[in-house]
Design an enzyme around this catalytic site. Structure first.
Site, PDB file in Angstrom:
ATOM      1  N   GLU A   9     -64.825  66.328 -11.679  1.00 53.32           N
ATOM      2  CA  GLU A   9     -66.012  66.100 -12.527  1.00 53.32           C
ATOM      3  C   GLU A   9     -66.425  64.638 -12.434  1.00 53.32           C
ATOM      4  O   GLU A   9     -67.606  64.308 -12.378  1.00 53.32           O
ATOM      5  CB  GLU A   9     -65.726  66.487 -13.980  1.00 53.32           C
ATOM      6  CG  GLU A   9     -65.544  67.980 -14.192  1.00 53.32           C
ATOM      7  CD  GLU A   9     -66.695  68.816 -13.636  1.00 53.32           C
ATOM      8  OE1 GLU A   9     -67.860  68.472 -13.888  1.00 53.32           O
ATOM      9  OE2 GLU A   9     -66.422  69.803 -12.944  1.00 53.32           O
ATOM     10  N   TRP A  47     -68.561  64.128  -9.555  1.00 51.05           N
ATOM     11  CA  TRP A  47     -70.010  64.371  -9.682  1.00 51.05           C
ATOM     12  C   TRP A  47     -70.731  63.077 -10.053  1.00 51.05           C
ATOM     13  O   TRP A  47     -71.862  62.833  -9.644  1.00 51.05           O
ATOM     14  CB  TRP A  47     -70.283  65.446 -10.740  1.00 51.05           C
ATOM     15  CG  TRP A  47     -70.171  66.830 -10.183  1.00 51.05           C
ATOM     16  CD1 TRP A  47     -69.102  67.677 -10.307  1.00 51.05           C
ATOM     17  CD2 TRP A  47     -71.149  67.543  -9.402  1.00 51.05           C
ATOM     18  NE1 TRP A  47     -69.367  68.863  -9.659  1.00 51.05           N
ATOM     19  CE2 TRP A  47     -70.610  68.815  -9.103  1.00 51.05           C
ATOM     20  CE3 TRP A  47     -72.427  67.231  -8.940  1.00 51.05           C
ATOM     21  CZ2 TRP A  47     -71.315  69.763  -8.353  1.00 51.05           C
ATOM     22  CZ3 TRP A  47     -73.127  68.175  -8.197  1.00 51.05           C
ATOM     23  CH2 TRP A  47     -72.577  69.422  -7.903  1.00 51.05           C
ATOM     24  N   TRP A  69     -96.300  73.605 -13.411  1.00 51.18           N
ATOM     25  CA  TRP A  69     -95.646  73.335 -14.702  1.00 51.18           C
ATOM     26  C   TRP A  69     -96.650  73.537 -15.823  1.00 51.18           C
ATOM     27  O   TRP A  69     -97.835  73.254 -15.660  1.00 51.18           O
ATOM     28  CB  TRP A  69     -95.119  71.892 -14.751  1.00 51.18           C
ATOM     29  CG  TRP A  69     -94.083  71.552 -13.727  1.00 51.18           C
ATOM     30  CD1 TRP A  69     -94.222  70.696 -12.677  1.00 51.18           C
ATOM     31  CD2 TRP A  69     -92.746  72.065 -13.637  1.00 51.18           C
ATOM     32  NE1 TRP A  69     -93.065  70.635 -11.936  1.00 51.18           N
ATOM     33  CE2 TRP A  69     -92.142  71.466 -12.503  1.00 51.18           C
ATOM     34  CE3 TRP A  69     -91.995  72.967 -14.390  1.00 51.18           C
ATOM     35  CZ2 TRP A  69     -90.828  71.736 -12.115  1.00 51.18           C
ATOM     36  CZ3 TRP A  69     -90.686  73.240 -14.003  1.00 51.18           C
ATOM     37  CH2 TRP A  69     -90.121  72.624 -12.880  1.00 51.18           C
ATOM     38  N   ASN A 127     -71.359  69.492 -21.901  1.00 51.17           N
ATOM     39  CA  ASN A 127     -71.952  69.718 -20.582  1.00 51.17           C
ATOM     40  C   ASN A 127     -72.498  71.132 -20.394  1.00 51.17           C
ATOM     41  O   ASN A 127     -73.598  71.319 -19.869  1.00 51.17           O
ATOM     42  CB  ASN A 127     -70.920  69.415 -19.487  1.00 51.17           C
ATOM     43  CG  ASN A 127     -71.487  69.660 -18.103  1.00 51.17           C
ATOM     44  OD1 ASN A 127     -72.476  69.055 -17.727  1.00 51.17           O
ATOM     45  ND2 ASN A 127     -70.889  70.575 -17.359  1.00 51.17           N
ATOM     46  N   TRP A 157     -89.215  69.261 -15.395  1.00 48.21           N
ATOM     47  CA  TRP A 157     -87.890  68.720 -15.708  1.00 48.21           C
ATOM     48  C   TRP A 157     -87.943  67.232 -16.050  1.00 48.21           C
ATOM     49  O   TRP A 157     -87.097  66.725 -16.778  1.00 48.21           O
ATOM     50  CB  TRP A 157     -86.914  68.970 -14.544  1.00 48.21           C
ATOM     51  CG  TRP A 157     -87.293  68.325 -13.233  1.00 48.21           C
ATOM     52  CD1 TRP A 157     -88.010  68.884 -12.225  1.00 48.21           C
ATOM     53  CD2 TRP A 157     -86.980  66.986 -12.796  1.00 48.21           C
ATOM     54  NE1 TRP A 157     -88.162  68.006 -11.177  1.00 48.21           N
ATOM     55  CE2 TRP A 157     -87.538  66.833 -11.492  1.00 48.21           C
ATOM     56  CE3 TRP A 157     -86.280  65.927 -13.347  1.00 48.21           C
ATOM     57  CZ2 TRP A 157     -87.430  65.643 -10.759  1.00 48.21           C
ATOM     58  CZ3 TRP A 157     -86.162  64.744 -12.617  1.00 48.21           C
ATOM     59  CH2 TRP A 157     -86.730  64.609 -11.345  1.00 48.21           C
ATOM     60  N   TRP A 179     -80.581  66.978 -13.908  1.00 49.89           N
ATOM     61  CA  TRP A 179     -81.847  67.660 -14.187  1.00 49.89           C
ATOM     62  C   TRP A 179     -82.376  68.344 -12.934  1.00 49.89           C
ATOM     63  O   TRP A 179     -82.849  69.472 -12.977  1.00 49.89           O
ATOM     64  CB  TRP A 179     -82.881  66.701 -14.787  1.00 49.89           C
ATOM     65  CG  TRP A 179     -82.715  66.640 -16.279  1.00 49.89           C
ATOM     66  CD1 TRP A 179     -82.024  65.704 -16.991  1.00 49.89           C
ATOM     67  CD2 TRP A 179     -83.212  67.605 -17.234  1.00 49.89           C
ATOM     68  NE1 TRP A 179     -82.059  66.023 -18.329  1.00 49.89           N
ATOM     69  CE2 TRP A 179     -82.788  67.179 -18.507  1.00 49.89           C
ATOM     70  CE3 TRP A 179     -83.965  68.764 -17.141  1.00 49.89           C
ATOM     71  CZ2 TRP A 179     -83.090  67.884 -19.677  1.00 49.89           C
ATOM     72  CZ3 TRP A 179     -84.278  69.472 -18.298  1.00 49.89           C
ATOM     73  CH2 TRP A 179     -83.835  69.031 -19.556  1.00 49.89           C
TER      74      TRP A 179
END
Ligand SMILES: Cc1cc2nc3c(=O)[nH]c(=O)nc-3n(C[C@H](O)[C@H](O)[C@H](O)COP(=O)(O)OP(=O)(O)OC[C@H]3O[C@@H](n4cnc5c(N)ncnc54)[C@H](O)[C@@H]3O)c2cc1C
Length: 474
Positions: A274, A277, A305, A340, A358, A381
């Site tokens: 993790e 990431w 959008w 998360n 986003w 995102w």
């Protein structure tokens, strides 16, 4: 240059004394150090992170005080203040730990050149990441686009260098009088919210600082790491480390975390991945400076959008009528942090159920997260929106109800953050609108009065998102 010429240590996102290469190298010169931070509007974080920054400044100042020194906080443009300080203090050198965001890098590169022109040495050091963002490359020397091979290569590269100790003794130089006008006392930092003061929940939940960071890590190693793989997705279990703001502000380094996990003798592969990431996010931002502004998959530029200020507001304030989404958004607003798994659910909801760009979600998180960082936030995102390089495909639309049933089966997380639903039984709490109004009434809930009806129907929203995606592909 005499022994009394100071070395300036310019703190930025490295609020710690231990494993601080810039500070240690300055101390090792044998010259006094001049510790400064610049409140520079060009590199100001969002609201919640500003609250944290205030605490970080105070905690570092207190730690330096324990050694007889001070953190001098100056207000202004770092690009002009640091050279001025170097000139007026007769500094031998300026030290800092590297940052990797495009704005910060721009400031630092220009500053390095300006200092060198004035014959002041500028030395920068690594520490914020396990490996600097340009280090982990494919065999062909290109940056990785996918997490799994990136992390495999990073692990094969070897662990980070062993963390450095905190300097045992520090001698401090005084701030030159010419800079007194730029100096700000804590009362004048102007980082805390006043009217209204929305930070009560942040104060309850968090304590910025190096000592608190290590306490957090020790607690996690003691009662979290062993079960991490099993419970990390359960928001009610609080089974993750909560180290993110401490890493973000450099109260602790990933190398320190890495070493502590290794020395704990526990299995830490999942947890360290993790942290991988986070490394991957910085390597992506390094390649794509506009990660927060541009779809990495350009085909999504044509996605229609929706403009939906009411939907956006309902999402921001935790009033969508989907209990797990609302619980997450309220946890974020109250505490500056969100679990998360729930971050993924709320992001998917905004992008796919509401079909809102986003970037609007990214901006809201940037303002409300204490751990907001300019790499992890846009990368995640773009992952959630399906617009990123190694992302969840757009057509995979998370059902907020199924996610809720799976990851908060007893509804404990929802009850904590959506107290209107506290008495609703677990079988109904994930989708209260399907319950009989009479049954809900016995739990003290009238939908539309005490808690919103869903602002979008899941099936219709899903169909709309898929239609937009199909049109895009065609
Ligand atoms: C839409 C969205 C936005 C996010 N924005 C941010 C952000 O601005 N800043 C941020 O630090 N994290 C962000 N994350 C990632 C993740 O949610 C948080 O890092 C994590 O919840 C922090 O809690 P923890 O420290 O208990 O994590 P743990 O599970 O204990 O993980 C340990 C550390 O690994 C890193 N990490 C874990 N997961 C991720 C991830 N997916 N991406 C990058 N790093 C990760 C963090 O530094 C974290 O502290 C975001 C995730 C999503 C889905």
């Amino acid at each position: 240059m005499t022994r009394s010429n100071p070395v300036i240590v310019w703190f930025r996102e490295d609020f710690r004394l231990a494993d601080n290469a810039a500070l240690l190298a300055a101390v090792e010169t044998g010259q006094p150090v001049l510790c400064v931070f610049v409140l520079d509007a060009a590199t100001f974080p969002g609201g919640a992170a500003r609250w944290w920054l205030d605490g970080a400044l105070r905690a570092l100042d207190a730690a330096l005080h324990a050694h007889g020194g001070t953190l001098h906080v100056l207000r202004g443009a770092a690009g002009s203040l640091i050279p001025e300080l170097a000139r007026d203090s007769g500094a031998a050198a300026v030290h800092w730990n590297r940052r990797y965001d495009p704005v910060g890098r721009g400031v630092d590169t220009a500053l390095k050149a300006a200092l060198r022109q004035s014959d002041v040495a500028a030395h920068s050091f690594a520490g914020a990441l396990l490996h600097e963002p340009w280090t982990i490359r494919t065999r062909q020397g290109a940056p990785f686009q996918m997490f799994t091979p990136f992390w495999r290569a990073a692990c094969a590269f070897g662990g980070p260098r062993p963390p450095l100790s905190a300097p045992s003794e520090l001698s401090f130089a005084r701030l030159p009088e010419t800079l007194e006008d730029s100096r700000v006392a804590p009362a004048g930092f102007g980082l805390l919210p006043v009217a209204p003061d929305w930070a009560a929940g942040l104060r309850e939940d968090w304590e910025p600082g190096e000592t608190a960071a290590h306490a957090c890590l020790t607690r996690f190693l003691g009662d979290g790491l062993a079960a991490y793989g099993r419970v990390r997705d359960i928001p009610a279990a609080e089974g993750t480390s909560r180290l993110s703001p401490y890493l973000r502000f450099g109260h602790i380094t990933p190398a320190q975390v890495w070493q502590a996990v290794a020395q704990s003798g526990q299995e830490g592969t999942k947890f360290l991945a993790e942290m991988g990431w986070r490394e991957f996010a910085w390597s992506l931002l390094f390649q794509h400076e506009d990660l927060a502004r541009r779809n990495l998959r350009g085909t999504f530029d044509a996605l229609p959008w929706r403009t939906d200020p009411e939907g956006l507001r309902a999402w921001q304030t935790g009033r969508t009528g989907y209990p797990l989404v609302d619980a997450g958004m309220r946890q974020l607003w109250r505490t500056g942090w969100m679990h998360n798994r729930v971050r993924m659910v709320v992001a998917s909801f905004l992008v796919k159920h509401l079909l809102i760009d986003w970037r609007q979600g990214e901006a809201w998180f940037a303002d409300t997260l204490v751990d907001h960082d300019p790499a992890s936030n846009p990368m995640n995102w773009q992952w959630s929106a399906g617009t990123g390089v190694d992302a969840a495909p757009f057509f995979r639309i998370m059902s907020p109800v199924l996610q809720s049933e799976k990851f908060d089966p007893a509804g404990d997380y929802i009850r904590r953050w959506v107290p209107e639903l506290a008495d609703v039984p677990a079988r109904l709490i994930h989708a209260p609108w399907v319950a009989d109004a009479g049954v809900l009434g016995t739990c003290g809930v009238v939908l539309g009065r005490d808690y919103p009806l869903p602002i979008e129907d899941h099936r219709q929203a899903r169909a709309r998102a898929l239609a937009a995606w199909t049109a895009l592909r065609n």
